[in-house]
Design a protein around this motif. Structure first.
Motif, PDB file in Angstrom:
ATOM      1  N   ASP A 154      36.518  37.372  43.484  1.00  0.00           N
ATOM      2  CA  ASP A 154      37.754  37.231  42.714  1.00  0.00           C
ATOM      3  C   ASP A 154      38.139  35.757  42.523  1.00  0.00           C
ATOM      4  O   ASP A 154      39.305  35.382  42.633  1.00  0.00           O
ATOM      5  N   ALA A 155      37.125  34.950  42.261  1.00  0.00           N
ATOM      6  CA  ALA A 155      37.386  33.525  42.039  1.00  0.00           C
ATOM      7  C   ALA A 155      37.997  33.330  40.656  1.00  0.00           C
ATOM      8  O   ALA A 155      37.625  34.013  39.698  1.00  0.00           O
ATOM      9  N   ALA A 156      38.932  32.398  40.562  1.00  0.00           N
ATOM     10  CA  ALA A 156      39.540  32.105  39.264  1.00  0.00           C
ATOM     11  C   ALA A 156      38.517  31.387  38.383  1.00  0.00           C
ATOM     12  O   ALA A 156      37.852  30.452  38.844  1.00  0.00           O
ATOM     13  N   LYS A 210      29.953  38.794  37.115  1.00  0.00           N
ATOM     14  CA  LYS A 210      30.860  39.355  36.097  1.00  0.00           C
ATOM     15  C   LYS A 210      32.205  38.630  36.081  1.00  0.00           C
ATOM     16  O   LYS A 210      32.776  38.349  37.131  1.00  0.00           O
ATOM     17  N   LEU A 211      32.645  38.398  34.859  1.00  0.00           N
ATOM     18  CA  LEU A 211      33.981  37.822  34.670  1.00  0.00           C
ATOM     19  C   LEU A 211      34.862  38.904  34.051  1.00  0.00           C
ATOM     20  O   LEU A 211      34.605  39.363  32.936  1.00  0.00           O
ATOM     21  N   GLU A 212      35.871  39.341  34.804  1.00  0.00           N
ATOM     22  CA  GLU A 212      36.802  40.348  34.289  1.00  0.00           C
ATOM     23  C   GLU A 212      38.206  39.784  34.424  1.00  0.00           C
ATOM     24  O   GLU A 212      38.607  39.387  35.523  1.00  0.00           O
ATOM     25  N   GLY A 213      38.909  39.802  33.304  1.00  0.00           N
ATOM     26  CA  GLY A 213      40.186  39.087  33.293  1.00  0.00           C
ATOM     27  C   GLY A 213      39.861  37.635  33.538  1.00  0.00           C
ATOM     28  O   GLY A 213      38.998  37.083  32.874  1.00  0.00           O
ATOM     29  N   ALA A 214      40.472  37.033  34.513  1.00  0.00           N
ATOM     30  CA  ALA A 214      40.107  35.656  34.839  1.00  0.00           C
ATOM     31  C   ALA A 214      39.493  35.609  36.238  1.00  0.00           C
ATOM     32  O   ALA A 214      39.548  34.590  36.918  1.00  0.00           O
ATOM     33  N   LEU A 220      33.851  28.415  33.304  1.00  0.00           N
ATOM     34  CA  LEU A 220      34.123  27.220  34.094  1.00  0.00           C
ATOM     35  C   LEU A 220      34.808  27.633  35.393  1.00  0.00           C
ATOM     36  O   LEU A 220      35.793  28.376  35.360  1.00  0.00           O
ATOM     37  N   VAL A 221      34.281  27.140  36.487  1.00  0.00           N
ATOM     38  CA  VAL A 221      34.837  27.526  37.786  1.00  0.00           C
ATOM     39  C   VAL A 221      35.073  26.285  38.645  1.00  0.00           C
ATOM     40  O   VAL A 221      34.164  25.458  38.813  1.00  0.00           O
ATOM     41  N   ASP A 222      36.296  26.183  39.162  1.00  0.00           N
ATOM     42  CA  ASP A 222      36.592  25.131  40.138  1.00  0.00           C
ATOM     43  C   ASP A 222      36.029  25.615  41.484  1.00  0.00           C
ATOM     44  O   ASP A 222      36.417  26.685  41.967  1.00  0.00           O
ATOM     45  N   LEU A 223      35.107  24.840  42.048  1.00  0.00           N
ATOM     46  CA  LEU A 223      34.444  25.312  43.276  1.00  0.00           C
ATOM     47  C   LEU A 223      35.307  25.115  44.524  1.00  0.00           C
ATOM     48  O   LEU A 223      35.012  25.672  45.577  1.00  0.00           O
ATOM     49  N   ASN A 224      36.374  24.307  44.401  1.00  0.00           N
ATOM     50  CA  ASN A 224      37.248  24.073  45.564  1.00  0.00           C
ATOM     51  C   ASN A 224      38.382  25.098  45.581  1.00  0.00           C
ATOM     52  O   ASN A 224      39.544  24.743  45.450  1.00  0.00           O
ATOM     53  N   GLN A 225      38.047  26.358  45.696  1.00  0.00           N
ATOM     54  CA  GLN A 225      39.086  27.384  45.772  1.00  0.00           C
ATOM     55  C   GLN A 225      38.647  28.444  46.786  1.00  0.00           C
ATOM     56  O   GLN A 225      37.457  28.582  47.099  1.00  0.00           O
TER      57      GLN A 225
END
Lengths: 368, 403
Positions: A200-202, A138-142, A171-176
């Motif tokens: 809670d990944a951006a 799920k994507l909620e907000g960002a 789209l997700v940056d995996l280095n976070q």
């Protein structure tokens, strides 16, 4: 009508084949596996420098702006040699997803880096056993939460396009820090897979809606080229082994049981290649024909590769069951290609549901 | 790559469509109507004459020989459009155009070209093929029908089989043994023979389908003038190969079979309510057949592109027929299953089930005629994949020394 590759495309195929046969022979693949390498990074850089990765990415975003058929020509060569590069994940799926669904800003940021090979991307869609396209993430907000597994090439990818609840793509940056990647034991030793947990990944939503089916159609055509190249490699390997091997005082290749097996395989390879050509042409020139032609290309290519991988090992006999022979690379890769993108069921339904005049007559309404 | 017509091809297609719309309907045979074979041949001649008068006969033949001097692609466009109508175009016309005059144009004398090509293009001459024999099928060069020179004539004795429409043909293309003292491929000679010649007796063969359009042809002291020899004495095998290439490329045999079956499955009740097409196994079988059928269609497009450039697709052409024949056998078997038990004994007026039954039977001969599956597989293995040839015990043995 001119239903053949152009001279330029034939030259492109020769260039790719020349490079790959030199840089990615079987012993090199074996050395990569022994070293526990997840990919052939130097080959990947070289492919990027030569422009092979950006073939179908628009010129305005750092690519060469060529056709799906040009891309297919390269995919066929990569399939032929089983190269340990994330082309399928990064170019066929991730870059095309951004091209189809991304905003101009997203395209400008990522496509040039994918085209050059500087960034590796992947496409995360499955969530464990069962249907390939799950949307429990799920994507909620960002903020993105949930898990995807297995995800090909996720260990080396910096960027993922993620299928999320509601059917959209993010789209997700995996280095976070909100992303955890856990390596899985891949059946295909030359294509690593990971489980990814998002806490809670951006993530950024991509604006394009309802692109999943088209993305899969276009990817299916490319994967069909890859499978066709691999099937042909199996056929050639079996033929060469049979020509070399002496048995009962004659060449193994002189036995009709072997000749007929390989002749049947040759027919399957040519049917698959012909369907892939039409699918690539439809992807660029005739979008209405794409769903059915991609499905046909997918089904025939999987048939050719499945039989190719199996019969190649069979023709080799006992030596085919060893790691010393090269059959196992294809035998494992075949399952990886066959199960991805929804497997046979999805494409069977898609082919049947896209026959003219049939919509509405099918009571189960399985249309994708 | 472009799957569409070029502007020139599109213009030609438009022209052909308009011409067919104006001329074809008068010649169409209504679906489900079985014509007497004499009447069918008359109708076939009339349609071929109309095609000739329209300027579309022998599209790839030079104008000087009565043809159109056009391209392979134009010929393909014409047959695609012509196939939209149910026209009388049996083997009696097709063997003449695709095989007999093709052989004469390539291997014949100027006099033979003048005598046979234009009349065939006009539908004035119908043709049959006298190749196979009881002991010479897949091993065609094993044939025993012999010809002995006597003055300016050859005297022919022997038996041919599978001669489609021989009983309604004016001329036959014939291959016979003229020299038994050399190995089997080398002693053959190719002729055209007037089917009204004394000594020719034609007996129908009753096929498993119940029809009798194949025949046995007996030749007893048949006299053929040397002027009807095509090519050199002993050079018959080469002429034969030209002809068989025409047979395989010209068969157009991948014609759509699966789509009607899909429609049929979608309107037939299924086992668990819904339609038969809701069944996973039926969907899977139909989708695989349809995907293969499309592959064969686009493979044919690739081969046509090769032919239009003057390249010879060789053994690749056999792949299309091989794929079609086994697919037809599977899908027509599936069609009978969809029809249920009724398919083994349909009501008298059930023409649909009858055509499904016919396809199921017809598919068996498609895997044999024009090169059996096993022969085609050998050719693909040897000529496409470069695998060793079959062991031929009779290769260098004079024919007369063979058992």
């Amino acid at each position: 009508m001119n239903f053949d590759l152009s001279d330029e495309q034939k030259m492109l195929a020769e260039q790719a084949r020349g490079l790959l046969s030199e840089r990615s022979p079987y012993d090199h693949l074996r050395a990569l596996i022994d070293a526990g390498a997840e990919w052939d990074e130097s080959l990947w850089r070289e492919l990027g420098e030569m422009g092979f990765l950006g073939v179908a990415i628009p010129e305005s975003f750092g690519g060469l702006g060529m056709s799906a058929l040009d891309l297919g020509v390269i995919a066929q060569e990569l399939g032929r040699c089983n190269a340990a590069v994330p082309y399928y994940s990064s170019i066929i799926l991730c870059a095309d997803a951004i091209r189809l669904a991304g905003s101009d800003i997203q395209k400008a940021e990522w496509l040039p880096k994918l085209a050059s090979g500087e960034v590796v991307g992947t496409f995360a869609y499955a969530e464990g056993p069962g249907p390939s396209f799950a949307t429990g993430v799920k994507l909620e907000g960002a903020k993105l939460n949930g898990s995807k597994t297995p995800v090909a090439d996720a260990g080396i990818a910096q960027l993922a396009v993620v299928l999320v609840a509601g059917g959209g793509l993010a789209l997700v940056d995996l280095n976070q820090s909100g992303v955890t990647r856990t390596k899985l034991e891949s059946f295909d030793q030359l294509r690593a897979h990971y489980r990814i947990d998002f806490a809670d990944a951006a993530a950024e939503m991509m604006p394009g809606k309802n692109v999943l089916a088209t993305l899969l159609d276009r990817a299916a055509v490319q994967a069909a080229f890859e499978a066709t190249g691999a099937a042909e490699a199996c056929l050639t390997m079996a033929r060469d082994y049979a020509l070399d091997r002496q048995i009962f005082g004659r060449s193994l290749a002189s036995f009709q049981a072997i000749k007929h097996k390989l002749a049947e395989l040759a027919v399957e390879v040519e049917l698959a290649r012909s369907n892939a050509y039409f699918g690539a042409w439809a992807a660029d020139e005739s979008p209405d024909d794409l769903p059915a032609s991609a499905s046909a290309a997918r089904l025939t290519a999987l048939t050719a590769f499945e039989n190719g991988a199996r019969e190649n090992l069979q023709v080799h006999g006992g030596i085919g069951y060893t790691q010393e022979a090269n059959c196992h690379f294809y035998y494992r890769r075949e399952r990886t290609l066959a199960l991805g993108l929804g497997g046979r069921d999805y494409w069977t339904d898609r082919l049947i549901n896209h026959q003219p005049g049939l919509q509405g007559q099918i009571s189960s309404g399985k249309a994708a | 790559m472009d799957f569409n017509d070029t502007p020139e091809e599109a213009a030609f297609r438009t022209e052909v469509r308009a011409w067919l719309a104006a001329n074809a309907p008068a010649h169409v045979i209504p679906q489900g109507v079985a014509l007497d074979d004499t009447e069918e041949v008359q109708r076939g001649r009339a349609w071929q004459r109309a095609v000739y008068d329209g300027g579309y006969a022998g599209i790839t033949f030079p104008k000087a020989l009565g043809g159109r001097g056009g391209s392979v692609i134009e010929a393909v466009v014409f047959s695609e459009e012509e196939a939209q109508y149910h026209l009388p175009k049996g083997p009696y016309i097709g063997i003449g155009l695709g095989m007999a005059i093709a052989a004469i144009a390539k291997h014949g004398t100027e006099e033979q070209r003048q005598k046979f090509i234009e009349p065939t293009l006009k539908g004035e001459l119908t043709w049959c093929q006298l190749f196979s024999e009881p002991s010479a099928g897949s091993d065609l060069a094993n044939l025993r029908t012999k010809a002995v020179k006597e003055g300016d004539d050859w005297i022919v004795n022997g038996q041919k089989v599978w001669s489609s429409w021989a009983h309604r043909s004016d001329w036959g293309i014939l291959i016979v043994r003229t020299d038994p003292s050399v190995p089997k491929h080398k002693g053959l000679t190719f002729f055209v023979v007037d089917m009204k010649s004394p000594g020719i007796e034609i007996r129908p063969i009753r096929q498993i389908s119940g029809a009798s359009d194949f025949n046995e042809t007996f030749l007893t002291d048949v006299r053929i003038p040397d002027s009807n020899r095509i090519g050199d004495v002993g050079g018959g095998w080469g002429v034969c190969m030209t002809v068989l290439m025409g047979e395989r490329l010209g068969s157009g045999s991948h014609k759509a079979q699966v789509s009607p079956l899909l429609d049929y499955a979608a309107s037939t009740p299924g086992m668990n309510g819904g339609t038969a097409l809701d069944s996973g196994s039926i969907r899977a079988a139909l989708a695989q057949a349809m995907a293969e059928e499309q592959g064969a269609k686009y493979l044919e497009a690739r081969l046509r592109t090769m032919v239009s450039r003057g390249e010879n697709p060789g053994a690749l052409a056999g792949m299309i027929k091989m794929s079609y024949a086994s697919r037809l056998q599977k899908t027509s078997g599936l069609a009978m299953e969809l029809r249920g038990l009724d398919a083994i004994a349909p009501s008298i007026d059930d023409t649909l089930t009858r055509s499904i039954q016919y396809d199921y039977i017809w598919s068996t001969v498609m895997r044999i005629a024009g090169g059996a599956d096993e022969v085609l597989k050998n050719q693909i293995a040897e000529r496409v994949l470069g695998m060793p040839g079959e062991i031929r015990m009779d290769k260098d043995v004079p024919f007369e020394a063979l058992k």
